[in-house]
Design a protein around this motif. Structure first.
Motif: not given
Length: 247
Positions: A148-151, A168-181
């Motif tokens: 569930q925490r992925k992205g 609900e929440f948006p998913i990013y490419e990774s959990n990194d601070s520089a990741a893009k949605p």
């Protein structure tokens, strides 16, 4: 401990009363579009929830010196029974909203406090209590699992729908601070039974470019079929030529 609670209750009531009467302009005070009065320090948040006539829960938070931590209190006013109780707890982050529900349909209201904290992401935390008359029972709200925490990078949106708590929440490419949605969102639904939460994902994450990947994946299969049929034709043609040559 009771003396501490009574002191806290008295302080909160005085602060809330001063905020509601802070505007000395009678016309402005009676206006339905009057601006909400700011809370006096050290209080940061207040929301009143009336679950039934005479049953009101005032949720407040307070603290000096830091906005990252503090404390909260749920002030339960049973005006019909002339009973007043206080439930307190330590607060991580700042309160963004408070929700009222009866998720297990047992007639006892649940008060859910949503707070927003920050480490590497703007994460959400929920403090849940079920009230039976004047007794408060703290409920353990489940943390996100690894899948569930992925992205996940925060920006949660909570709401009550059909007696369930939806997150609900948006998913990013990774959990990194520089990741893009990615453009996808994840929806989780929380249920309550026997004072225990259960959670399920409502649907699969939909990513815009996933369909393009599927098209690319099927293209090589079509090419292989054409190549194999061509080979079969070529293998059969020499045999027919040899038979004509023998004649």
């Amino acid at each position: 401990m009771n003396l501490k609670y009574y002191f806290l209750l008295s302080t909160a009531c005085i602060v809330l009363a001063s905020c509601s009467n802070g505007d000395k302009n009678p016309a402005t005070a009676s206006s339905p579009v009057a601006a909400k009065a700011a809370l006096m320090q050290p209080f940061r948040f207040h929301k009143a929830i009336e679950v039934s006539p005479g049953q009101t829960y005032d949720v407040v938070s307070w603290g000096r010196g830091s906005l990252a931590v503090g404390s909260f209190a749920i002030l339960h006013s049973d005006s019909a029974g002339m009973k007043y109780t206080t439930t307190t707890g330590n607060l991580d982050g700042t309160i963004t909203d408070v929700y009222n529900a009866d998720m297990d349909t047992d007639g006892n209201p649940e008060i859910l406090i949503q707070s927003k904290g920050k480490d590497t992401v703007n994460y959400a935390k929920v403090y849940a209590f079920e009230f039976n008359d004047n007794d408060a029972n703290k409920l353990d709200f489940p943390k996100l699992t690894n899948s569930q925490r992925k992205g996940y990078r925060g920006e949660d949106n909570f709401y009550i729908r059909e007696g369930k708590l939806v997150r609900e929440f948006p998913i990013y490419e990774s959990n990194d601070s520089a990741a893009k949605p990615t453009g996808a969102r994840r929806q989780l639904e929380y249920s309550l039974r026997s004072n225990s939460f259960s959670v399920k994902q409502l649907s699969k994450d939909s990513i815009a470019h996933s369909s393009n990947k599927a098209v690319v994946a099927t293209a090589p299969k079509q090419e292989k079929k054409v190549t194999s049929s061509t080979k079969r034709r070529k293998q059969s043609e020499p045999k027919r030529k040899k038979r004509r040559h023998r004649r």
